[in-house]
Enzyme design. Structure first.
Site, mmCIF file in Angstrom:
data_model
loop_
_atom_site.group_PDB
_atom_site.id
_atom_site.type_symbol
_atom_site.label_atom_id
_atom_site.label_comp_id
_atom_site.label_asym_id
_atom_site.label_seq_id
_atom_site.Cartn_x
_atom_site.Cartn_y
_atom_site.Cartn_z
ATOM 1 N N HIS A 86 -101.993 -45.328 15.898
ATOM 2 C CA HIS A 86 -101.689 -46.758 15.909
ATOM 3 C C HIS A 86 -100.204 -47.040 16.098
ATOM 4 O O HIS A 86 -99.335 -46.309 15.624
ATOM 5 C CB HIS A 86 -102.166 -47.400 14.603
ATOM 6 C CG HIS A 86 -101.558 -46.794 13.368
ATOM 7 N ND1 HIS A 86 -100.344 -47.171 12.858
ATOM 8 C CD2 HIS A 86 -102.008 -45.803 12.545
ATOM 9 C CE1 HIS A 86 -100.055 -46.479 11.773
ATOM 10 N NE2 HIS A 86 -101.056 -45.634 11.557
ATOM 11 N N ASP A 87 -99.929 -48.093 16.842
ATOM 12 C CA ASP A 87 -98.579 -48.638 17.018
ATOM 13 C C ASP A 87 -97.646 -47.710 17.787
ATOM 14 O O ASP A 87 -96.423 -47.897 17.746
ATOM 15 C CB ASP A 87 -97.946 -49.015 15.665
ATOM 16 C CG ASP A 87 -98.797 -49.977 14.872
ATOM 17 O OD1 ASP A 87 -98.980 -51.116 15.337
ATOM 18 O OD2 ASP A 87 -99.311 -49.589 13.798
ATOM 19 N N GLY A 90 -98.679 -42.304 13.742
ATOM 20 C CA GLY A 90 -98.394 -43.721 13.927
ATOM 21 C C GLY A 90 -96.933 -44.022 14.168
ATOM 22 O O GLY A 90 -96.038 -43.339 13.670
#
Length: 263
Positions: free
Chosen positions: A125-126, A143
């Site tokens: 994520h991200d 992440g």
């Protein structure tokens, strides 16, 4: 669902709200959920899962069993609207997983153009991945990682959360990266990865001439070989940056970081 020329296997499940471009192919038993957009000419193999919100650009090749746009693997994720954005011309091989962003982490995972993501790669994520990168089999980034253009991650590389890897860097097989890797630097496996020179061969292949490479080597020596502390090394880099945009990019990378450099 648009695009009259799209070819969707009868066993595939495509949400009626998904936006499907022309000449898109979706293979057997694949699932395309709501709030997904797939650009013209993209091919989805069999048994793939594409969850939204996800935007995928043109002419991508996504092979069997890839899982694209799934929820972030973050216990703090509360189900808010976050997204994944993938550019054009990427090759995404078998069992690759790419997660959407988180509410408090920027909200978006981004992958640029013309990347090769080989089997079992994981992009968390991200993350922000540039263009023209190669992630070899089982390379994994946690992440909030940022990867610059033309970076190469060899097989079984692991990158710690919030780390950055600069443009044209090369991470050797099995290296574990727990700090920022400046542009052009080569990292070799030794327990945790350690800098071992610059990615000279990669730079030559991309058209860097001998003068440019020589100045990058001088910058590397100032940063990693001279024995200077960071303040002294930065002063040497500032001098070299007067004659080299590449060294200026390296210095800007160092100055913009929040994590320690891998040294």
């Amino acid at each position: 669902m648009g695009g009259a020329a799209a070819s969707i296997h009868p066993s595939a499940v495509v949400d009626p709200s998904a936006q499907i471009g022309s000449d898109v192919q979706i293979g057997a038993f694949s699932l395309v959920g709501p709030d997904v957009s797939i650009g013209d000419g993209t091919h989805i193999g069999p048994h793939c899962s594409i969850s939204g919100p996800t935007r995928i650009g043109r002419d991508n090749r996504i092979h069997g069993f890839a899982a694209i746009g799934g929820d972030p693997q973050d216990k703090k994720f509360a189900g808010g609207r976050t997204e994944l954005v993938i550019g054009d011309g990427n090759t995404i091989r078998e069992f690759v997983t790419i997660n959407r962003g988180t509410e408090n982490g920027g909200g978006t995972t981004r992958v640029g153009d013309d990347n090769w993501l080989l089997a079992y790669v994981h992009i968390a994520h991200d993350c922000i991945v540039g263009s023209h990168c190669v992630f070899s089999n089982n390379a994994t980034i946690a992440g909030h990682v940022e990867i610059g253009d033309h970076a190469i991650l060899s097989g079984f590389v692991g990158v710690h959360q919030f780390c950055r890897i600069g443009a044209h860097a090369f991470i050797g097989m099995g290296a574990l990266v727990n700090g920022d890797v400046p542009p052009f630097v080569l990292v070799a496996q030794e327990g945790y990865g350690r800098p071992r020179g610059i990615n000279s061969e990669g730079l030559k292949r991309r058209g860097f001439d001998s003068e440019r490479i020589a100045l990058i080597k001088r910058a590397y020596r100032a940063l990693y070989v001279s024995g200077a502390n960071m303040v002294e090394a930065r002063g040497q880099l500032s001098e070299l940056a007067r004659d080299s945009d590449d060294v200026r990019a390296l210095l800007d990378f160092i100055d913009s970081g929040e994590r320690p450099l891998l040294r």
